[in-house]
Design a protein around this motif. Structure first.
Motif, PDB file in Angstrom:
ATOM      1  N   ASP A   1     -19.760 -16.966  16.495  1.00 18.36           N
ATOM      2  CA  ASP A   1     -19.815 -17.814  15.307  1.00 18.36           C
ATOM      3  C   ASP A   1     -18.564 -18.684  15.190  1.00 18.36           C
ATOM      4  N   ASP A   2     -18.464 -19.413  14.120  1.00 11.74           N
ATOM      5  CA  ASP A   2     -17.328 -20.328  13.928  1.00 11.74           C
ATOM      6  C   ASP A   2     -16.252 -19.734  13.024  1.00 11.74           C
ATOM      7  N   SER A   3     -16.081 -18.431  13.040  1.00 13.90           N
ATOM      8  CA  SER A   3     -15.074 -17.794  12.201  1.00 13.90           C
ATOM      9  C   SER A   3     -13.650 -18.108  12.663  1.00 13.90           C
ATOM     10  N   TRP A   4     -13.478 -18.616  13.853  1.00 12.31           N
ATOM     11  CA  TRP A   4     -12.152 -18.976  14.348  1.00 12.31           C
ATOM     12  C   TRP A   4     -11.564 -20.136  13.549  1.00 12.31           C
ATOM     13  N   LEU A   5     -12.422 -20.901  12.873  1.00 14.29           N
ATOM     14  CA  LEU A   5     -11.920 -22.013  12.060  1.00 14.29           C
ATOM     15  C   LEU A   5     -11.052 -21.518  10.906  1.00 14.29           C
ATOM     16  N   PHE A   6     -11.333 -20.319  10.417  1.00 13.07           N
ATOM     17  CA  PHE A   6     -10.503 -19.748   9.352  1.00 13.07           C
ATOM     18  C   PHE A   6      -9.072 -19.559   9.841  1.00 13.07           C
ATOM     19  N   SER A   7      -8.901 -19.037  11.046  1.00  7.60           N
ATOM     20  CA  SER A   7      -7.553 -18.859  11.602  1.00  7.60           C
ATOM     21  C   SER A   7      -6.851 -20.193  11.762  1.00  7.60           C
ATOM     22  N   LEU A   8      -7.589 -21.188  12.153  1.00  2.00           N
ATOM     23  CA  LEU A   8      -7.010 -22.519  12.304  1.00  2.00           C
ATOM     24  C   LEU A   8      -6.554 -23.071  10.954  1.00  2.00           C
ATOM     25  N   CYS A   9      -7.362 -22.891   9.921  1.00  3.53           N
ATOM     26  CA  CYS A   9      -6.991 -23.356   8.580  1.00  3.53           C
ATOM     27  C   CYS A   9      -5.755 -22.628   8.054  1.00  3.53           C
ATOM     28  N   VAL A  10      -5.685 -21.321   8.280  1.00  2.71           N
ATOM     29  CA  VAL A  10      -4.514 -20.549   7.846  1.00  2.71           C
ATOM     30  C   VAL A  10      -3.269 -21.043   8.575  1.00  2.71           C
ATOM     31  N   ALA A  11      -3.386 -21.271   9.890  1.00  2.98           N
ATOM     32  CA  ALA A  11      -2.238 -21.763  10.657  1.00  2.98           C
ATOM     33  C   ALA A  11      -1.783 -23.121  10.142  1.00  2.98           C
ATOM     34  N   LEU A  12      -2.716 -23.988   9.788  1.00  4.08           N
ATOM     35  CA  LEU A  12      -2.346 -25.311   9.263  1.00  4.08           C
ATOM     36  C   LEU A  12      -1.692 -25.217   7.886  1.00  4.08           C
ATOM     37  N   MET A  13      -2.157 -24.298   7.049  1.00  2.00           N
ATOM     38  CA  MET A  13      -1.532 -24.140   5.733  1.00  2.00           C
ATOM     39  C   MET A  13      -0.111 -23.598   5.859  1.00  2.00           C
ATOM     40  N   VAL A  14       0.089 -22.633   6.740  1.00  2.00           N
ATOM     41  CA  VAL A  14       1.433 -22.086   6.945  1.00  2.00           C
ATOM     42  C   VAL A  14       2.345 -23.159   7.536  1.00  2.00           C
ATOM     43  N   ALA A  15       1.818 -23.956   8.455  1.00  2.00           N
ATOM     44  CA  ALA A  15       2.613 -25.044   9.035  1.00  2.00           C
ATOM     45  C   ALA A  15       3.025 -26.049   7.959  1.00  2.00           C
ATOM     46  N   THR A  16       2.141 -26.314   7.002  1.00  2.00           N
ATOM     47  CA  THR A  16       2.468 -27.229   5.907  1.00  2.00           C
ATOM     48  C   THR A  16       3.612 -26.685   5.064  1.00  2.00           C
ATOM     49  N   VAL A  17       3.612 -25.383   4.803  1.00  2.00           N
ATOM     50  CA  VAL A  17       4.696 -24.763   4.027  1.00  2.00           C
ATOM     51  C   VAL A  17       6.013 -24.852   4.800  1.00  2.00           C
ATOM     52  N   ILE A  18       5.969 -24.615   6.103  1.00  2.00           N
ATOM     53  CA  ILE A  18       7.185 -24.688   6.919  1.00  2.00           C
ATOM     54  C   ILE A  18       7.729 -26.113   6.930  1.00  2.00           C
ATOM     55  N   ILE A  19       6.857 -27.097   7.052  1.00  2.00           N
ATOM     56  CA  ILE A  19       7.283 -28.502   7.057  1.00  2.00           C
ATOM     57  C   ILE A  19       7.874 -28.885   5.704  1.00  2.00           C
ATOM     58  N   ALA A  20       7.254 -28.435   4.602  1.00  2.00           N
ATOM     59  CA  ALA A  20       7.786 -28.739   3.268  1.00  2.00           C
ATOM     60  C   ALA A  20       9.153 -28.099   3.066  1.00  2.00           C
ATOM     61  N   ASP A  21       9.332 -26.869   3.535  1.00  2.00           N
ATOM     62  CA  ASP A  21      10.627 -26.207   3.429  1.00  2.00           C
ATOM     63  C   ASP A  21      11.671 -26.936   4.275  1.00  2.00           C
ATOM     64  N   ASP A  22      11.280 -27.378   5.446  1.00  4.03           N
ATOM     65  CA  ASP A  22      12.198 -28.119   6.303  1.00  4.03           C
ATOM     66  C   ASP A  22      12.621 -29.432   5.650  1.00  4.03           C
ATOM     67  N   ALA A  23      11.684 -30.110   5.010  1.00  9.98           N
ATOM     68  CA  ALA A  23      12.011 -31.356   4.314  1.00  9.98           C
ATOM     69  C   ALA A  23      12.968 -31.098   3.148  1.00  9.98           C
ATOM     70  N   ALA A  24      12.760 -29.984   2.440  1.00  8.88           N
ATOM     71  CA  ALA A  24      13.657 -29.643   1.326  1.00  8.88           C
ATOM     72  C   ALA A  24      15.050 -29.304   1.839  1.00  8.88           C
ATOM     73  N   ARG A  25      15.137 -28.694   2.999  1.00 12.35           N
ATOM     74  CA  ARG A  25      16.444 -28.357   3.564  1.00 12.35           C
ATOM     75  C   ARG A  25      17.190 -29.604   4.035  1.00 12.35           C
ATOM     76  N   ARG A  26      16.467 -30.597   4.480  1.00  9.87           N
ATOM     77  CA  ARG A  26      17.105 -31.821   4.981  1.00  9.87           C
ATOM     78  C   ARG A  26      17.514 -32.778   3.871  1.00  9.87           C
ATOM     79  N   ARG A  27      16.962 -32.590   2.692  1.00  9.89           N
ATOM     80  CA  ARG A  27      17.295 -33.449   1.554  1.00  9.89           C
ATOM     81  C   ARG A  27      18.714 -33.137   1.091  1.00  9.89           C
ATOM     82  N   PRO A  28      19.494 -34.144   0.784  1.00  2.00           N
ATOM     83  CA  PRO A  28      20.850 -33.880   0.277  1.00  2.00           C
ATOM     84  C   PRO A  28      20.802 -33.034  -0.997  1.00  2.00           C
TER      85      PRO A  28
END
Length: 70
Positions: A36-63
């Motif tokens: 089945d296509d249940s692997w798409l759930f893992s992909l969505c979770v990975a993308l959401m976690v990546a978004t949080v990491i990118i947002a945290d990285d942007a906050a760290r780079r901000r003066p």
């Protein structure tokens, strides 16, 4: 100029990276093994976690003295 701190602690950031890597690696394995296509759930979770990491990285780079324009 000082850099701002992100909203994740160092431990939380490491756990987020670990979660991202595990979810990203689990998606293709699930796609190969499951019919089945249940692997798409893992992909969505990975993308959401990546978004949080990118947002945290942007906050760290901000003066530290920069303020939001809300």
């Amino acid at each position: 100029m000082h850099q701002g701190s992100g909203f994740l602690s160092t431990r939380q950031r490491r756990l987020a990276w670990l979660g991202f890597l595990l979810a990203a690696l689990q998606a293709p394995v699930s796609a190969k093994l499951a019919s089945d296509d249940s692997w798409l759930f893992s992909l969505c979770v990975a993308l959401m976690v990546a978004t949080v990491i990118i947002a945290d990285d942007a906050a760290r780079r901000r003066p530290a003295d920069a303020r939001s324009t809300d």
